[in-house]
Enzyme design. Structure first.
Site, PDB file in Angstrom:
ATOM      1  N   GLY A  54      -4.568  -4.487  -3.726  1.00 49.50           N
ATOM      2  CA  GLY A  54      -5.568  -3.435  -3.912  1.00 49.50           C
ATOM      3  C   GLY A  54      -4.820  -2.187  -4.329  1.00 49.50           C
ATOM      4  N   HIS A  55      -4.847  -1.890  -5.610  1.00 49.81           N
ATOM      5  CA  HIS A  55      -4.076  -0.762  -6.148  1.00 49.81           C
ATOM      6  C   HIS A  55      -5.036   0.345  -6.575  1.00 49.81           C
ATOM      7  CE1 HIS A  55      -0.514  -3.639  -7.198  1.00 49.81           C
ATOM      8  NE2 HIS A  55      -0.820  -3.624  -5.921  1.00 49.81           N
ATOM      9  N   LYS A  66       1.653   2.075  -5.129  1.00 44.98           N
ATOM     10  CA  LYS A  66       2.156   1.500  -6.386  1.00 44.98           C
ATOM     11  C   LYS A  66       1.188   1.792  -7.528  1.00 44.98           C
ATOM     12  CE  LYS A  66       2.309  -2.529  -4.360  1.00 44.98           C
ATOM     13  NZ  LYS A  66       2.116  -2.175  -2.931  1.00 44.98           N
ATOM     14  N   ASP A 112       0.809  -1.229   0.000  1.00 47.59           N
ATOM     15  CA  ASP A 112       0.000   0.000   0.000  1.00 47.59           C
ATOM     16  C   ASP A 112       0.840   1.276   0.000  1.00 47.59           C
ATOM     17  OD1 ASP A 112      -2.147  -1.769   0.176  1.00 47.59           O
ATOM     18  OD2 ASP A 112      -2.092  -1.725   2.364  1.00 47.59           O
ATOM     19  N   GLN A 155       1.870  -6.365  -3.431  1.00 53.75           N
ATOM     20  CA  GLN A 155       2.401  -6.536  -2.081  1.00 53.75           C
ATOM     21  C   GLN A 155       3.716  -5.733  -1.990  1.00 53.75           C
ATOM     22  OE1 GLN A 155       1.106  -9.632  -3.712  1.00 53.75           O
ATOM     23  NE2 GLN A 155      -0.697  -8.657  -2.882  1.00 53.75           N
TER      24      GLN A 155
HETATM   25  P1  GDP Z   1      -0.823   0.228  -3.493  1.00 53.96           P
HETATM   26  O1  GDP Z   1      -1.371  -1.052  -2.982  1.00 53.96           O
HETATM   27  O2  GDP Z   1       0.650   0.340  -3.272  1.00 53.96           O
HETATM   28  O3  GDP Z   1      -1.201   0.515  -4.917  1.00 53.96           O
HETATM   29  O4  GDP Z   1      -1.481   1.384  -2.604  1.00 53.96           O
HETATM   30  P2  GDP Z   1      -3.039   1.509  -2.180  1.00 53.96           P
HETATM   31  O5  GDP Z   1      -3.804   1.966  -3.350  1.00 53.96           O
HETATM   32  O6  GDP Z   1      -3.483   0.278  -1.481  1.00 53.96           O
HETATM   33  O7  GDP Z   1      -2.947   2.621  -1.055  1.00 53.96           O
HETATM   34  C1  GDP Z   1      -2.424   3.896  -1.312  1.00 53.96           C
HETATM   35  C2  GDP Z   1      -3.517   4.935  -0.975  1.00 53.96           C
HETATM   36  O8  GDP Z   1      -2.942   6.226  -0.920  1.00 53.96           O
HETATM   37  C3  GDP Z   1      -4.592   5.028  -2.052  1.00 53.96           C
HETATM   38  O9  GDP Z   1      -5.799   5.377  -1.453  1.00 53.96           O
HETATM   39  C4  GDP Z   1      -4.083   6.150  -2.965  1.00 53.96           C
HETATM   40  O10 GDP Z   1      -5.125   6.796  -3.668  1.00 53.96           O
HETATM   41  C5  GDP Z   1      -3.465   7.063  -1.954  1.00 53.96           C
HETATM   42  N1  GDP Z   1      -2.295   7.852  -2.417  1.00 53.96           N
HETATM   43  C6  GDP Z   1      -1.310   7.493  -3.276  1.00 53.96           C
HETATM   44  N2  GDP Z   1      -0.369   8.453  -3.334  1.00 53.96           N
HETATM   45  C7  GDP Z   1      -0.751   9.424  -2.477  1.00 53.96           C
HETATM   46  C8  GDP Z   1      -0.167  10.663  -2.059  1.00 53.96           C
HETATM   47  O11 GDP Z   1       0.917  11.048  -2.466  1.00 53.96           O
HETATM   48  N3  GDP Z   1      -0.863  11.385  -1.140  1.00 53.96           N
HETATM   49  C9  GDP Z   1      -2.054  10.980  -0.629  1.00 53.96           C
HETATM   50  N4  GDP Z   1      -2.655  11.755   0.278  1.00 53.96           N
HETATM   51  N5  GDP Z   1      -2.625   9.828  -0.999  1.00 53.96           N
HETATM   52  C10 GDP Z   1      -1.974   9.045  -1.897  1.00 53.96           C
HETATM   53  P1  IMO Z   2      -0.897  -4.345  -2.231  1.00 58.13           P
HETATM   54  O1  IMO Z   2      -0.480  -4.883  -3.572  1.00 58.13           O
HETATM   55  C1  IMO Z   2      -0.977  -4.765   2.102  1.00 58.13           C
HETATM   56  C2  IMO Z   2      -0.933  -8.870   3.686  1.00 58.13           C
HETATM   57  C3  IMO Z   2      -2.162  -9.351   4.420  1.00 58.13           C
HETATM   58  C4  IMO Z   2      -1.538 -10.349   5.384  1.00 58.13           C
HETATM   59  C5  IMO Z   2      -0.420 -10.967   4.557  1.00 58.13           C
HETATM   60  C6  IMO Z   2      -0.802 -12.298   3.902  1.00 58.13           C
HETATM   61  O2  IMO Z   2      -2.182  -3.604  -2.249  1.00 58.13           O
HETATM   62  O3  IMO Z   2       0.229  -3.577  -1.596  1.00 58.13           O
HETATM   63  P2  IMO Z   2      -2.400 -12.959   1.872  1.00 58.13           P
HETATM   64  O4  IMO Z   2      -3.868 -12.721   1.663  1.00 58.13           O
HETATM   65  O5  IMO Z   2      -1.528 -12.398   0.795  1.00 58.13           O
HETATM   66  O6  IMO Z   2      -2.080 -14.397   2.153  1.00 58.13           O
HETATM   67  O7  IMO Z   2      -2.059 -12.172   3.240  1.00 58.13           O
HETATM   68  O8  IMO Z   2      -0.112 -10.019   3.554  1.00 58.13           O
HETATM   69  N1  IMO Z   2      -1.176  -8.340   2.310  1.00 58.13           N
HETATM   70  C7  IMO Z   2      -1.139  -7.041   1.989  1.00 58.13           C
HETATM   71  N2  IMO Z   2      -0.979  -5.942   2.755  1.00 58.13           N
HETATM   72  N3  IMO Z   2      -1.086  -4.634   0.770  1.00 58.13           N
HETATM   73  C8  IMO Z   2      -1.213  -5.723  -0.021  1.00 58.13           C
HETATM   74  O9  IMO Z   2      -1.196  -5.652  -1.364  1.00 58.13           O
HETATM   75  C9  IMO Z   2      -1.293  -7.000   0.584  1.00 58.13           C
HETATM   76  N4  IMO Z   2      -1.447  -8.261   0.123  1.00 58.13           N
HETATM   77  C10 IMO Z   2      -1.370  -9.062   1.182  1.00 58.13           C
HETATM   78  O10 IMO Z   2      -2.803  -8.298   5.087  1.00 58.13           O
HETATM   79  O11 IMO Z   2      -0.929  -9.669   6.450  1.00 58.13           O
HETATM   80 MG    MG Z   3      -2.896  -1.735  -1.720  1.00 57.05          MG
END
Ligand code: GDP
Ligand code: IMO
Ligand code: MG
Length: 398
Positions: free
Chosen positions: A39-40, A15, A12, A210
């Site tokens: 979850g991207h 990415k 998270d 991840q």
């Molecule tokens: P990922 O799994 O690495 O793709 O990240 P996620 O989407 O799960 O979580 C990142 C969260 O931060 C999302 O809700 C994005 O919309 C948000 N986000 C990404 N870059 C920024 C930033 O520079 N500032 C803020 N405030 N939010 C951001």
């Molecule tokens: P993105 O791509 C954050 C965590 C789960 C758990 C562990 C194992 O959005 O960064 P799993 O279901 O993969 O067997 O769970 O890994 N986990 C993540 N945490 N971002 C993710 O993906 C994750 N994918 C798995 O919360 O601790």
């Molecule tokens: Mg994510």
């Protein structure tokens, strides 16, 4: 130029946003590991779009590859494609014939096993699907179209003592076949397709899911996911030789978050943690769980830089820390009386040693520059992108 994007923390990091931002300059976006545990988030025409299986570039009309290293829930994929169509875009994707499927049985197993192991998985059937792959009882996309699918599902049921009825097995096989048939036109030997595309000068963005500390080998085992999320995962999860990966970019958040159980040396508890979680809107994109939050940890970033060969960093969410008087950053650990610059195999007993700097009020503030320079000095990588908001526009290239 082919660029790899990998998470440097516990996931998270943003990415999705960075892949979306960069995808403009690439022809193809390829996922190499994980499944719908990812979850991207991408902001598209003012709306938040969350991708779990589709590569984040598909909204920009790029060709998306779902590599052999992934584990795919076909029904979920179908729903996600529908979501993209509703946004007015026809997703162009190719699914590896060698990727493994996640069936409803793997999901049941994930639920049951996590009751005991307590990793706090996303319950998407990821671990059991990879386990089946390595036990050699997995089902690949290509296997859906073979005559012995029911036999394979029965074997899975027997090995895991699931005691599924004949009816349940028949139903699962039927549904897999039905969904598989609808997707058949997208199934490809993607390793050859992708290598050919690169040879004919198409450019690829490899989208990590991840992150480094959830990697099955380098993460905080056993609190990890079940795949190689680091750069090596590209080689095995897409059939791409290392020589075709031109550059590696790490994505790091200005602070640290983690979902699920496992060690987290710089974790903030109580009111301070609560405040940061709210400011950063730190809730899981897949499960909605509140994310644990903490200070930036340069011990982790240093390690991620080394094992992935990270040359450049995209630093995200600097806006979330904006307005704080002081910012704490872990420079090293003290583990059982020993100082450590890299995380040892077990970090449960490691206490962070912090450096504190003055906070910043805006992106031009010289204190933010000092923060960035500290990251560059300690990791040896260049902070090339600074992100200060969820939208594409809130991004600076340095
Ligand atoms: P990922 O799994 O690495 O793709 O990240 P996620 O989407 O799960 O979580 C990142 C969260 O931060 C999302 O809700 C994005 O919309 C948000 N986000 C990404 N870059 C920024 C930033 O520079 N500032 C803020 N405030 N939010 C951001
Ligand atoms: P993105 O791509 C954050 C965590 C789960 C758990 C562990 C194992 O959005 O960064 P799993 O279901 O993969 O067997 O769970 O890994 N986990 C993540 N945490 N971002 C993710 O993906 C994750 N994918 C798995 O919360 O601790
Ligand atoms: Mg994510």
């Amino acid at each position: 130029m082919n660029l790899a994007i990998v998470g440097m923390q516990f996931g998270d990091e943003g990415k999705g946003k960075i892949v979306d931002f960069l995808s403009e300059n690439f022809d193809i976006v390829a996922r190499f590991s994980g499944g719908s545990n990812a979850g991207h988030t991408v902001v598209y025409e003012g709306n938040e779009v969350k991708f779990h299986l589709l590569p984040s570039g598909v909204l920009r009309g790029k060709i998306g590859i779902l590599g052999n290293g992934m584990v795919i829930d076909l029904k979920k994929l179908q729903r996600e494609m529908e979501m993209v169509r509703e946004l007015g875009v026809e997703p162009k994707i190719l699914i590896s014939s060698r990727a493994h499927v996640v069936t409803s049985f793997h999901r049941i197993l994930d639920e049951m096993e996590d009751e005991i192991i307590k990793i706090g998985t996303t319950k998407q059937g990821i671990g059991p699907s990879y386990a089946a792959k390595h036990t050699r009882i997995g089902i690949r996309i290509a296997d859906i179209f073979q005559g012995d699918l029911e036999k394979k599902l029965k074997l899975l049921s027997e090995i895991h003592r699931l005691e599924l009825s004949e009816e349940e097995i028949k139903k699962e096989a039927r549904e897999l076949k039905e969904t598989g048939e609808k997707m058949k036109g997208m199934v490809e030997d993607t390793e050859i397709w992708l290598n050919n595309a690169i040879d004919s000068r198409k450019s690829v963005l490899f989208e990590g899911s991840q992150a480094s500390f959830l990697d099955i080998d380098f993460g905080t085992y056993p609190y990890v996911t079940s795949s190689n999320t680091t750069v090596g995962g590209i080689v095995t999860g897409l059939g791409i030789p290392p020589s075709k990966i031109d550059k590696v970019m790490g994505i790091a958040k200005a602070y640290t978050t983690r979902v699920g159980a496992g060690p987290f040396p710089t974790e903030l508890h109580g009111e301070d943690g609560e405040k940061l979680r709210e400011r950063g809107r730190e809730y899981g994109a897949t499960t909605g769980r509140p994310r644990r939050v903490g200070h930036l940890d340069l011990v982790l970033l240093r390690y991620a830089t080394v094992i992935n060969g990270i040359q450049e960093i995209a630093l995200t969410k600097v806006d979330v820390l904006s307005g704080m008087k002081r910012v704490k950053i872990a420079i090293k650990y003290e583990c059982d009386g020993e100082k450590k610059r890299f995380p040892p195999a077990n970090i449960n007993n490691c206490k962070p040693v912090y450096e504190e700097i003055d906070g910043w009020d805006n992106i031009e503030d010289k204190n933010l520059q000092r923060f960035i320079e500290l990251i560059e000095k300690e990791t040896g990588a260049k902070v090339k992108i600074v992100s200060y908001g969820a939208s594409r526009e809130d991004t600076i290239m340095r």
